[in-house]
Design a protein around this motif. Structure first.
Motif, PDB file in Angstrom:
ATOM      1  N   ALA A 260       0.828  -1.202   0.000  1.00 32.90           N
ATOM      2  CA  ALA A 260       0.000   0.000   0.000  1.00 32.90           C
ATOM      3  C   ALA A 260       0.868   1.259   0.000  1.00 32.90           C
ATOM      4  CB  ALA A 260      -0.924  -0.008   1.210  1.00 32.90           C
ATOM      5  N   LYS A 261       1.933   1.251   0.792  1.00 34.29           N
ATOM      6  CA  LYS A 261       2.840   2.407   0.842  1.00 34.29           C
ATOM      7  C   LYS A 261       3.542   2.616  -0.495  1.00 34.29           C
ATOM      8  CE  LYS A 261       4.035   2.971   5.701  1.00 34.29           C
ATOM      9  NZ  LYS A 261       5.150   3.092   6.658  1.00 34.29           N
ATOM     10  N   LEU A 262       4.030   1.526  -1.073  1.00 35.15           N
ATOM     11  CA  LEU A 262       4.742   1.629  -2.345  1.00 35.15           C
ATOM     12  C   LEU A 262       3.825   2.131  -3.463  1.00 35.15           C
ATOM     13  CD1 LEU A 262       6.889  -1.637  -2.268  1.00 35.15           C
ATOM     14  CD2 LEU A 262       7.698   0.710  -1.994  1.00 35.15           C
ATOM     15  N   PHE A 263       2.608   1.614  -3.509  1.00 32.32           N
ATOM     16  CA  PHE A 263       1.681   2.023  -4.566  1.00 32.32           C
ATOM     17  C   PHE A 263       1.223   3.466  -4.386  1.00 32.32           C
ATOM     18  CE2 PHE A 263       1.927  -2.022  -6.256  1.00 32.32           C
ATOM     19  CZ  PHE A 263       1.052  -2.225  -7.314  1.00 32.32           C
ATOM     20  N   LYS A 264       1.134   3.934  -3.150  1.00 31.53           N
ATOM     21  CA  LYS A 264       0.776   5.339  -2.947  1.00 31.53           C
ATOM     22  C   LYS A 264       1.919   6.246  -3.366  1.00 31.53           C
ATOM     23  CE  LYS A 264      -0.890   8.706   0.386  1.00 31.53           C
ATOM     24  NZ  LYS A 264      -1.344   8.976   1.770  1.00 31.53           N
ATOM     25  N   ALA A 265       3.160   5.852  -3.004  1.00 30.92           N
ATOM     26  CA  ALA A 265       4.317   6.663  -3.358  1.00 30.92           C
ATOM     27  C   ALA A 265       4.567   6.673  -4.863  1.00 30.92           C
ATOM     28  CB  ALA A 265       5.552   6.148  -2.624  1.00 30.92           C
ATOM     29  N   PHE A 280       0.734  -6.160  -7.195  1.00 30.00           N
ATOM     30  CA  PHE A 280       1.889  -6.139  -6.294  1.00 30.00           C
ATOM     31  C   PHE A 280       2.491  -7.530  -6.147  1.00 30.00           C
ATOM     32  CE2 PHE A 280       3.396  -6.017  -1.721  1.00 30.00           C
ATOM     33  CZ  PHE A 280       4.592  -5.367  -2.011  1.00 30.00           C
ATOM     34  N   PHE A 281       1.628  -8.537  -5.975  1.00 27.62           N
ATOM     35  CA  PHE A 281       2.112  -9.923  -5.885  1.00 27.62           C
ATOM     36  C   PHE A 281       2.905 -10.295  -7.136  1.00 27.62           C
ATOM     37  CE2 PHE A 281      -1.834 -10.991  -3.185  1.00 27.62           C
ATOM     38  CZ  PHE A 281      -1.187 -10.582  -2.038  1.00 27.62           C
ATOM     39  N   LEU A 282       2.377  -9.921  -8.298  1.00 29.32           N
ATOM     40  CA  LEU A 282       3.036 -10.233  -9.567  1.00 29.32           C
ATOM     41  C   LEU A 282       4.387  -9.551  -9.649  1.00 29.32           C
ATOM     42  CD1 LEU A 282       2.892 -11.629 -12.305  1.00 29.32           C
ATOM     43  CD2 LEU A 282       1.695  -9.615 -13.201  1.00 29.32           C
ATOM     44  N   MET A 283       4.447  -8.304  -9.233  1.00 29.83           N
ATOM     45  CA  MET A 283       5.709  -7.559  -9.247  1.00 29.83           C
ATOM     46  C   MET A 283       6.747  -8.212  -8.338  1.00 29.83           C
ATOM     47  SD  MET A 283       4.091  -3.713  -9.147  1.00 29.83           S
ATOM     48  CE  MET A 283       5.641  -2.958  -8.652  1.00 29.83           C
TER      49      MET A 283
END
Length: 300
Positions: A260-265, A280-283
Motif C-alpha cells: 500500500a505504501k509503495l503504490f501510494k508513493a 503487487f504480488f506479480l511484481m
C-alpha cells in the motif's frame, strides 16, 4: 505428550468425535472421564469402556457446559474420583446451527471460553497446579468462510475457537502456566452434528466432500496431542494426511501494508484494492525470479 498414565476429561464424549477421542486415549494407556449432557448415553459409553479397559480407568460425570457449576463439578469430581490431577481437558461438546444461532454460539464458543479460563486457572503452576493440555474441538469451519445466513453462527463460533486457541496457545503462556492449548479442525465427519441438518443437505455434503469416520478424525487427534506444539491447529481432511494450519495474518498484513505504501508513493493510490494487491504480488514474484536468476548465474 506421552499420554500413558495421564488423566483426561472429554466433554461431549458420549458419542461421536468425543467418544472416538476417548477410545484412542484409553488404548494409549490414559484414564478418561466421560462427560455428556445426555446421562443415558454417557453412562452407556462408560459401561462399554469399563468392560474393555477396566473400571479403574473410566468414569462418567454428567455435565451441561452452559452451567459453570457443572463445569466445576466435572473437573473437581474427576480429580476426586481418580485421586489425582487432570492432565488433559478436551473442550469437545458442540452443536450445529439448527437449534438457533444463540444456543450455537453459547455452546460452541462461550462455553469453550468458560471451560478454558477455568481449566487454565486449575492447571496453572503459579497457583499450585501441575500444568497440562487443553484441546479444543474446532472445525474446518473455523478456517474457511461460511456458506449461508443459517449456518453463519457455526462458522463464527468455530473461528472463535481457532483464534482462542492461538491466543492462549503462546509460548509465553505455556512458560508462565505450564498449560498447552491446541485445537483440531476436522472437515465433515459422520456425527450427529451433521446428521440433523436434513437429508438433502447431508446427501449434498456427502457427495461433494465425502464423510470421515470419527475413528479417522481421532487418529489425527492423537497426532495433535502427542506430537504438536502449543497453539497448533491441526486440519483433518478425508484422504489427506493431517497438517498444521499456521496463522500468517500478521505477516500478510505487513506485506500488504508495504504494498500500500509503495503504490501510494509510486502511483498515488489512495486505496490498495485487491486488483492493486494482485499487481503487487506479480511484481514481487517477477522481482524474486530476477534476483534468483542473478544470484544463481554467479554460482553456476
Amino acid at each position: 505428550m506421552d499420554v500413558q498414565g495421564k488423566l483426561a476429561i472429554i466433554t461431549g464424549s458420549g458419542m461421536g468425535l468425543g467418544k472416538a477421542f476417548a477410545i484412542k486415549l484409553l488404548e494409549a494407556g490414559a484414564m478418561v472421564c466421560i462427560s455428556d449432557v445426555d446421562e443415558a448415553t454417557g453412562e452407556k459409553t462408560t459401561l462399554e469402556f469399563a468392560e474393555k479397559f477396566g473400571n479403574n480407568r473410566v468414569h462418567f460425570i454428567k455435565c451441561n457446559v452452559l452451567e459453570k457449576d457443572d463445569i466445576v463439578n466435572l473437573y473437581e469430581g474427576c480429580e476426586k474420583h481418580f485421586g489425582r490431577s487432570v492432565d488433559i481437558f478436551c473442550n469437545n461438546a458442540g452443536i450445529n446451527h439448527v437449534k438457533g444461532w444463540r444456543l450455537c454460539m453459547d455452546i460452541d464458543i462461550m462455553a469453550v471460553m468458560e471451560c478454558a479460563e477455568y481449566v487454565i486457572d486449575k492447571m496453572d503452576k503459579r497457583k499450585g497446579g501441575k500444568g497440562g493440555l487443553i484441546v479444543n474441538t474446532a472445525s474446518i469451519a473455523g478456517i474457511v468462510v461460511g456458506w449461508n445466513r443459517e449456518s453463519a453462527c457455526y462458522f463464527v463460533a468455530k473461528h472463535g475457537v481457532v483464534v482462542l486457541t492461538r491466543t492462549l496457545g503462546t509460548s509465553k503462556l505455556l512458560k508462565e502456566t505450564g498449560v498447552k492449548v491446541q485445537c483440531i479442525c476436522p472437515s465433515f465427519a459422520d456425527t450427529n452434528i451433521l446428521a440433523d441438518i436434513g437429508t438433502q443437505a447431508f446427501s449434498a455434503v456427502e457427495k461433494k466432500f465425502g464423510l470421515m469416520t470419527p475413528e479417522y478424525v481421532a487418529e489425527g487427534f492423537m497426532k495433535l496431542v502427542t506430537k504438536c506444539n502449543t497453539g497448533d491447529a491441526i486440519c483433518i481432511v478425508k484422504d489427506v494426511p493431517p497438517f498444521i494450519y499456521n496463522d500468517m495474518s500478521k505477516e500478510f498484513v505487513m506485506f500488504l501494508g508495504i504494498g500500500a505504501k509503495l503504490f501510494k508513493a509510486a502511483f498515488g493510490v489512495e486505496l490498495f484494492t485487491p486488483q492493486h494487491q494482485m499487481a503487487f504480488f506479480l511484481m514481487v514474484f517477477i522481482l524474486a525470479n530476477v534476483l534468483l536468476h542473478f544470484l544463481t548465474s554467479f554460482l553456476f
